[in-house]
Write a protein that holds these residues in place. Structure first.
Motif, PDB file in Angstrom:
ATOM      1  N   SER A  74       0.805  -1.226   0.000  1.00  0.00           N
ATOM      2  CA  SER A  74       0.000   0.000   0.000  1.00  0.00           C
ATOM      3  C   SER A  74       0.831   1.265   0.000  1.00  0.00           C
ATOM      4  CB  SER A  74      -0.915   0.008   1.235  1.00  0.00           C
ATOM      5  OG  SER A  74      -0.136  -0.078   2.433  1.00  0.00           O
ATOM      6  N   GLY A  75       2.116   1.157  -0.305  1.00  0.00           N
ATOM      7  CA  GLY A  75       2.987   2.314  -0.213  1.00  0.00           C
ATOM      8  C   GLY A  75       2.919   3.239  -1.414  1.00  0.00           C
ATOM      9  N   PRO A 106       0.507   2.786   4.850  1.00  0.00           N
ATOM     10  CA  PRO A 106      -0.381   2.435   5.965  1.00  0.00           C
ATOM     11  C   PRO A 106      -0.148   1.033   6.520  1.00  0.00           C
ATOM     12  CG  PRO A 106      -1.603   3.550   4.230  1.00  0.00           C
ATOM     13  CD  PRO A 106      -0.243   3.264   3.676  1.00  0.00           C
ATOM     14  N   ARG A 107       0.198   0.063   5.658  1.00  0.00           N
ATOM     15  CA  ARG A 107       0.346  -1.320   6.120  1.00  0.00           C
ATOM     16  C   ARG A 107       1.786  -1.672   6.483  1.00  0.00           C
ATOM     17  NH1 ARG A 107      -3.106  -5.165   2.189  1.00  0.00           N
ATOM     18  NH2 ARG A 107      -2.712  -6.599   3.917  1.00  0.00           N
ATOM     19  N   ARG A 108       2.714  -0.804   6.179  1.00  0.00           N
ATOM     20  CA  ARG A 108       4.139  -0.968   6.524  1.00  0.00           C
ATOM     21  C   ARG A 108       4.752  -2.267   5.986  1.00  0.00           C
ATOM     22  NH1 ARG A 108       5.394  -0.626  12.333  1.00  0.00           N
ATOM     23  NH2 ARG A 108       3.217  -0.992  12.831  1.00  0.00           N
ATOM     24  N   PHE A 109       4.327  -2.687   4.791  1.00  0.00           N
ATOM     25  CA  PHE A 109       4.953  -3.822   4.121  1.00  0.00           C
ATOM     26  C   PHE A 109       6.051  -3.353   3.165  1.00  0.00           C
ATOM     27  CE2 PHE A 109       0.922  -6.605   4.579  1.00  0.00           C
ATOM     28  CZ  PHE A 109       1.323  -6.966   5.853  1.00  0.00           C
ATOM     29  N   GLY A 110       6.169  -2.051   2.992  1.00  0.00           N
ATOM     30  CA  GLY A 110       7.217  -1.516   2.148  1.00  0.00           C
ATOM     31  C   GLY A 110       8.544  -1.492   2.886  1.00  0.00           C
ATOM     32  N   ALA A 111       9.577  -0.991   2.214  1.00  0.00           N
ATOM     33  CA  ALA A 111      10.898  -0.977   2.838  1.00  0.00           C
ATOM     34  C   ALA A 111      11.813   0.001   2.128  1.00  0.00           C
ATOM     35  CB  ALA A 111      11.520  -2.365   2.807  1.00  0.00           C
TER      36      ALA A 111
END
Length: 271
Positions: A74-75, A106-111
């Protein structure tokens, strides 16, 4: 999830503006999928040389090192000189002499991960198993067909795996398979050389058209300038279950493959 066209559109929307900028500060928010891997102060004073893309990763070349940025599920990023105060979903900021690059997720699955270069073991771990770039010259029919012959899984699942050709996500796999006239459940090793050639060209055409349209905005995707994409408005099958095929009028069907929705025309796409 942002797919290859959305990542490429994001890159194009800020690469010229940030190229040559000096990093003046780095702000970290809540932890992302992986740690940065270096003290933020290590980046201050460096120059942004360029921004490239590998699959769904943005590669930010620095004067001494490399940042690998992934948008996750969601980034999105924004790059501008004037930003409001960081919100609760803003987890990384690269403040430069040309403006600030901010990652909202929002979901903090990015990096955002630092590596010394692409030969760094960490970079190899993230990038080493990616397939060829579908919009590059290395995406050739002969090698593509040969790769398909060694896989017995359904063709859509093979495309999504990303180890044969990278970045053909759920939306664009459905669209490319429609354009090539191939049923998404067809086993990859049953696809002939001529059909593989049609699929290879369809993948290139669909992805290039998606980039030209600014990507697909299904929920909240926007590029680094806040602009939405419009490819979804001309999709042939994706998201059109129950609607008539734009070519033959047959009702578009859907099924589940690997926990993802697949859309196809039962007449235009042959097993």
């Amino acid at each position: 999830m942002p797919e290859l066209p959305e990542v490429e559109v994001t890159r194009l929307s800020f690469v010229d503006a940030i190229r040559g900028a000096s990093i003046v500060a780095v702000r970290m928010g809540k932890p992302l999928r992986w740690p940065l891997g270096v003290q933020p102060e290590r980046l201050v004073g460096q120059t942004v040389r360029d921004v490239r893309r590998r699959g769904k990763y943005l590669l930010i070349d620095l004067s001494d090192g490399l940042l690998l940025l992934h948008l996750g599920m969601s980034g999105s990023v924004v790059f501008t000189r004037d930003l409001p105060p960081a919100g609760k979903h803003d987890h990384f900021e690269l403040q430069t002499s040309h403006g600030t690059l901010r990652l909202n997720d929002p979901r903090r699955f990015g990096a955002v991960v630092f590596a010394h270069d692409e030969a760094d073991p960490l970079a190899c771990k993230l990038l080493g198993k990616l397939g060829v770039e579908p919009l590059g010259e290395s995406f050739q029919v002969a090698q593509f067909h040969q790769g398909l012959q060694s896989r017995s899984a359904p063709i859509k699942q093979v495309l999504l795996a990303g180890d044969l050709v990278v970045g053909v996500g759920n939306i664009y796999a459905s669209e490319a398979l429609f354009l090539a006239g191939i049923r998404p459940t067809t086993r990859a090793n049953r696809i002939s050389r001529p059909r593989a050639a049609r699929l290879q060209q369809a993948i290139r055409d669909v992805l290039a058209r998606a980039v030209a349209k600014g990507g697909s905005t299904l929920r909240d995707f926007s590029n680094a300038q806040g602009e939405s994409g419009y490819f979804q408005l001309e999709a042939m099958v994706y998201g059109r279950q129950g609607e008539p095929c734009r070519v033959c009028g047959t009702t578009i069907k859907s099924l589940r493959q690997g926990q993802r929705s697949t859309f196809f025309c039962p007449v235009c796409q042959k097993p």
